[in-house]
Design a protein around this motif. Structure first.
Motif, PDB file in Angstrom:
ATOM      1  N   CYS A  72      38.940  97.687  76.247  1.00  0.00           N
ATOM      2  CA  CYS A  72      40.050  98.429  75.650  1.00  0.00           C
ATOM      3  C   CYS A  72      41.165  97.442  75.314  1.00  0.00           C
ATOM      4  CB  CYS A  72      40.560  99.503  76.604  1.00  0.00           C
ATOM      5  SG  CYS A  72      41.939 100.460  75.929  1.00  0.00           S
ATOM      6  N   ILE A  73      41.617  97.438  74.064  1.00  0.00           N
ATOM      7  CA  ILE A  73      42.665  96.504  73.649  1.00  0.00           C
ATOM      8  C   ILE A  73      43.972  97.228  73.333  1.00  0.00           C
ATOM      9  CG2 ILE A  73      41.050  94.738  72.851  1.00  0.00           C
ATOM     10  CD1 ILE A  73      41.652  95.711  69.967  1.00  0.00           C
ATOM     11  N   GLU A  74      44.141  98.417  73.883  1.00  0.00           N
ATOM     12  CA  GLU A  74      45.387  99.160  73.684  1.00  0.00           C
ATOM     13  C   GLU A  74      46.587  98.351  74.189  1.00  0.00           C
ATOM     14  OE1 GLU A  74      46.109 101.943  72.240  1.00  0.00           O
ATOM     15  OE2 GLU A  74      44.327 103.215  72.213  1.00  0.00           O
ATOM     16  N   ASP A  75      47.600  98.202  73.353  1.00  0.00           N
ATOM     17  CA  ASP A  75      48.865  97.590  73.738  1.00  0.00           C
ATOM     18  C   ASP A  75      48.692  96.175  74.292  1.00  0.00           C
ATOM     19  OD1 ASP A  75      50.584  99.997  73.250  1.00  0.00           O
ATOM     20  OD2 ASP A  75      49.281 100.828  74.794  1.00  0.00           O
ATOM     21  N   ARG A  76      47.775  95.410  73.714  1.00  0.00           N
ATOM     22  CA  ARG A  76      47.579  94.033  74.151  1.00  0.00           C
ATOM     23  C   ARG A  76      47.006  93.211  73.006  1.00  0.00           C
ATOM     24  NH1 ARG A  76      41.916  93.762  77.567  1.00  0.00           N
ATOM     25  NH2 ARG A  76      42.309  91.557  77.253  1.00  0.00           N
ATOM     26  N   ILE A  77      47.123  91.913  73.136  1.00  0.00           N
ATOM     27  CA  ILE A  77      46.528  90.992  72.170  1.00  0.00           C
ATOM     28  C   ILE A  77      45.317  90.339  72.827  1.00  0.00           C
ATOM     29  CG2 ILE A  77      46.868  88.925  70.766  1.00  0.00           C
ATOM     30  CD1 ILE A  77      49.853  89.612  70.669  1.00  0.00           C
ATOM     31  N   TYR A  78      44.168  90.585  72.267  1.00  0.00           N
ATOM     32  CA  TYR A  78      42.911  90.025  72.768  1.00  0.00           C
ATOM     33  C   TYR A  78      42.515  88.877  71.842  1.00  0.00           C
ATOM     34  CZ  TYR A  78      37.960  89.795  74.112  1.00  0.00           C
ATOM     35  OH  TYR A  78      36.723  89.380  74.539  1.00  0.00           O
ATOM     36  N   VAL A  79      42.154  87.747  72.414  1.00  0.00           N
ATOM     37  CA  VAL A  79      41.800  86.582  71.608  1.00  0.00           C
ATOM     38  C   VAL A  79      40.304  86.325  71.699  1.00  0.00           C
ATOM     39  CG1 VAL A  79      42.206  84.131  71.183  1.00  0.00           C
ATOM     40  CG2 VAL A  79      44.082  85.585  71.991  1.00  0.00           C
ATOM     41  N   HIS A  80      39.644  86.264  70.530  1.00  0.00           N
ATOM     42  CA  HIS A  80      38.205  85.988  70.481  1.00  0.00           C
ATOM     43  C   HIS A  80      37.955  84.889  69.460  1.00  0.00           C
ATOM     44  CE1 HIS A  80      33.912  86.577  70.663  1.00  0.00           C
ATOM     45  NE2 HIS A  80      33.851  86.820  69.366  1.00  0.00           N
ATOM     46  N   GLN A  81      37.384  83.798  69.947  1.00  0.00           N
ATOM     47  CA  GLN A  81      37.112  82.638  69.097  1.00  0.00           C
ATOM     48  C   GLN A  81      38.368  82.204  68.335  1.00  0.00           C
ATOM     49  OE1 GLN A  81      33.622  83.241  66.635  1.00  0.00           O
ATOM     50  NE2 GLN A  81      32.333  83.801  68.362  1.00  0.00           N
ATOM     51  N   GLY A  82      39.499  82.261  69.012  1.00  0.00           N
ATOM     52  CA  GLY A  82      40.757  81.838  68.424  1.00  0.00           C
ATOM     53  C   GLY A  82      41.436  82.872  67.552  1.00  0.00           C
ATOM     54  N   VAL A  83      40.806  84.025  67.344  1.00  0.00           N
ATOM     55  CA  VAL A  83      41.364  85.090  66.510  1.00  0.00           C
ATOM     56  C   VAL A  83      42.150  86.060  67.392  1.00  0.00           C
ATOM     57  CG1 VAL A  83      40.825  87.009  64.957  1.00  0.00           C
ATOM     58  CG2 VAL A  83      39.526  84.882  64.798  1.00  0.00           C
ATOM     59  N   ARG A  84      43.410  86.280  67.052  1.00  0.00           N
ATOM     60  CA  ARG A  84      44.315  87.125  67.840  1.00  0.00           C
ATOM     61  C   ARG A  84      44.253  88.567  67.332  1.00  0.00           C
ATOM     62  NH1 ARG A  84      49.154  83.509  65.925  1.00  0.00           N
ATOM     63  NH2 ARG A  84      47.879  83.897  64.070  1.00  0.00           N
ATOM     64  N   ILE A  85      43.855  89.497  68.213  1.00  0.00           N
ATOM     65  CA  ILE A  85      43.593  90.887  67.823  1.00  0.00           C
ATOM     66  C   ILE A  85      44.494  91.822  68.619  1.00  0.00           C
ATOM     67  CG2 ILE A  85      41.803  92.646  67.567  1.00  0.00           C
ATOM     68  CD1 ILE A  85      39.764  90.245  67.892  1.00  0.00           C
ATOM     69  N   LEU A  86      45.317  92.588  67.913  1.00  0.00           N
ATOM     70  CA  LEU A  86      46.237  93.531  68.554  1.00  0.00           C
ATOM     71  C   LEU A  86      45.741  94.952  68.373  1.00  0.00           C
ATOM     72  CD1 LEU A  86      48.915  94.477  69.831  1.00  0.00           C
ATOM     73  CD2 LEU A  86      49.972  94.231  67.572  1.00  0.00           C
ATOM     74  N   GLY A  87      45.705  95.727  69.465  1.00  0.00           N
ATOM     75  CA  GLY A  87      45.241  97.107  69.409  1.00  0.00           C
ATOM     76  C   GLY A  87      46.335  98.123  69.655  1.00  0.00           C
ATOM     77  N   LEU A  88      46.419  99.129  68.770  1.00  0.00           N
ATOM     78  CA  LEU A  88      47.388 100.218  68.916  1.00  0.00           C
ATOM     79  C   LEU A  88      46.718 101.522  68.473  1.00  0.00           C
ATOM     80  CD1 LEU A  88      50.524  98.461  67.402  1.00  0.00           C
ATOM     81  CD2 LEU A  88      50.350  99.285  69.765  1.00  0.00           C
ATOM     82  N   GLY A  89      46.154 102.246  69.424  1.00  0.00           N
ATOM     83  CA  GLY A  89      45.435 103.472  69.091  1.00  0.00           C
ATOM     84  C   GLY A  89      46.345 104.679  68.950  1.00  0.00           C
ATOM     85  N   GLY A  90      45.718 105.810  68.650  1.00  0.00           N
ATOM     86  CA  GLY A  90      46.436 107.069  68.551  1.00  0.00           C
ATOM     87  C   GLY A  90      46.853 107.412  67.138  1.00  0.00           C
ATOM     88  N   SER A  91      47.318 108.666  66.982  1.00  0.00           N
ATOM     89  CA  SER A  91      47.760 109.156  65.674  1.00  0.00           C
ATOM     90  C   SER A  91      49.154 109.752  65.790  1.00  0.00           C
ATOM     91  CB  SER A  91      46.799 110.237  65.166  1.00  0.00           C
ATOM     92  OG  SER A  91      46.985 111.453  65.891  1.00  0.00           O
ATOM     93  N   MET A  92      49.683 110.169  64.673  1.00  0.00           N
ATOM     94  CA  MET A  92      50.990 110.832  64.655  1.00  0.00           C
ATOM     95  C   MET A  92      50.930 112.099  65.527  1.00  0.00           C
ATOM     96  SD  MET A  92      53.984 110.269  63.348  1.00  0.00           S
ATOM     97  CE  MET A  92      53.762 109.223  61.900  1.00  0.00           C
ATOM     98  N   ARG A  93      51.996 112.355  66.265  1.00  0.00           N
ATOM     99  CA  ARG A  93      52.019 113.516  67.150  1.00  0.00           C
ATOM    100  C   ARG A  93      52.125 114.805  66.332  1.00  0.00           C
ATOM    101  NH1 ARG A  93      52.429 114.315  72.219  1.00  0.00           N
ATOM    102  NH2 ARG A  93      53.055 112.155  72.707  1.00  0.00           N
ATOM    103  N   TYR A  94      51.126 115.685  66.519  1.00  0.00           N
ATOM    104  CA  TYR A  94      51.128 116.980  65.833  1.00  0.00           C
ATOM    105  C   TYR A  94      50.811 118.122  66.788  1.00  0.00           C
ATOM    106  CZ  TYR A  94      46.035 116.295  65.946  1.00  0.00           C
ATOM    107  OH  TYR A  94      44.744 116.068  66.366  1.00  0.00           O
ATOM    108  N   SER A  95      50.507 117.792  68.066  1.00  0.00           N
ATOM    109  CA  SER A  95      50.228 118.802  69.077  1.00  0.00           C
ATOM    110  C   SER A  95      50.522 118.184  70.440  1.00  0.00           C
ATOM    111  CB  SER A  95      48.766 119.270  68.984  1.00  0.00           C
ATOM    112  OG  SER A  95      47.890 118.246  69.433  1.00  0.00           O
ATOM    113  N   LYS A  96      50.103 118.858  71.510  1.00  0.00           N
ATOM    114  CA  LYS A  96      50.329 118.341  72.853  1.00  0.00           C
ATOM    115  C   LYS A  96      49.166 117.503  73.355  1.00  0.00           C
ATOM    116  CE  LYS A  96      53.387 122.147  74.217  1.00  0.00           C
ATOM    117  NZ  LYS A  96      53.625 123.247  75.193  1.00  0.00           N
ATOM    118  N   GLY A  97      48.246 117.133  72.480  1.00  0.00           N
ATOM    119  CA  GLY A  97      47.073 116.371  72.886  1.00  0.00           C
ATOM    120  C   GLY A  97      47.389 114.936  73.266  1.00  0.00           C
ATOM    121  N   ASP A  98      46.421 114.278  73.889  1.00  0.00           N
ATOM    122  CA  ASP A  98      46.563 112.878  74.276  1.00  0.00           C
ATOM    123  C   ASP A  98      46.485 111.973  73.043  1.00  0.00           C
ATOM    124  OD1 ASP A  98      46.681 113.606  76.935  1.00  0.00           O
ATOM    125  OD2 ASP A  98      44.509 113.394  77.230  1.00  0.00           O
ATOM    126  N   HIS A  99      46.947 110.758  73.230  1.00  0.00           N
ATOM    127  CA  HIS A  99      46.857 109.709  72.203  1.00  0.00           C
ATOM    128  C   HIS A  99      47.512 110.130  70.891  1.00  0.00           C
ATOM    129  CE1 HIS A  99      44.195 108.017  75.142  1.00  0.00           C
ATOM    130  NE2 HIS A  99      43.266 108.923  74.945  1.00  0.00           N
TER     131      HIS A  99
END
Length: 206
Positions: A72-99
């Motif tokens: 899981c790369i949520e809210d972090r920068i993961y580095v693979h073979q020198g490539v910096r990968i930032l993860g930010l999941g989820g969608s716009m809030r439209y209900s009381k659901g998660d993410h």
């Protein structure tokens, strides 16, 4: 680096009609959310490539059944073979659901990452579930993109921005590939394969 990106719908090509040879040569697998955790666990079993993921707005199963062998790369920068990968999941809030996050909440998530962004001197790949505002997003609130993603591309100029959430069945306006300034934008709906070093990924995507 050959990357397999996927989102929203499990590909029959890799699940129902799976052959191990289909993953040969894949260096990295990225899930942009809303995929069955068992699907990701299944793929991780047959490859030595890292399987990275962020959450989609429908990924309620992940709390009890996280994808095994995946990262899981949520809210972090993961580095693979020198490539910096930032993860930010989820969608716009439209209900009381998660993410689900308002624009302000997503901005606060990004703000907390500033020390990491400074330490890593930027990012090479931005991985999200939702699209950026005004770029391949929807007009309805659930599928509206985030303005802060536009800001990230403007400031850090990642080589790739990979997202999901917007299905091609929603209308012809939604495309697999677009470019924003210096960033190649890929909608990972179902799946696609591309080379990180490719200067024209839209011409060679599988």
């Amino acid at each position: 680096m050959k990357i397999l990106a996927m989102a929203d719908v499990e590909s029959k090509y890799f699940w129902d009609y799976f052959e191990k040879s289909k993953l040969e040569g894949i260096d990295l697998i990225i899930s942009c959310g809303d995929l069955n955790p068992n699907y990701l666990s299944f793929l991780a079993t047959f490859t030595s490539a890292p399987v990275l993921y962020v959450h989609g707005n429908h990924d309620t199963k992940y709390a009890e059944t996280p994808p095994e062998g995946c990262i899981c790369i949520e809210d972090r920068i993961y580095v693979h073979q020198g490539v910096r990968i930032l993860g930010l999941g989820g969608s716009m809030r439209y209900s009381k659901g998660d993410h689900q996050y308002t624009e302000g909440e997503m901005k606060r998530r990004v703000r907390k990452l500033w020390p990491s962004l400074c330490m890593k001197k930027g990012i090479d790949i931005l991985v999200t579930h939702a699209p950026a505002y005004g770029i391949n997003d929807g007009e309805d609130l659930p599928h509206q993109g985030y303005k802060v993603f536009d800001t990230l591309m403007q400031k850090y100029r990642p080589r790739f921005f990979i997202h999901g959430h917007v299905h091609f069945s929603y209308g012809r306006k939604h495309k697999r590939y677009q470019k924003y300034q210096e960033t190649h934008i890929i909608n990972a709906y179902r799946h696609c394969i591309f080379e990180y070093e490719d200067e024209q990924p839209e011409a060679h995507m599988i």
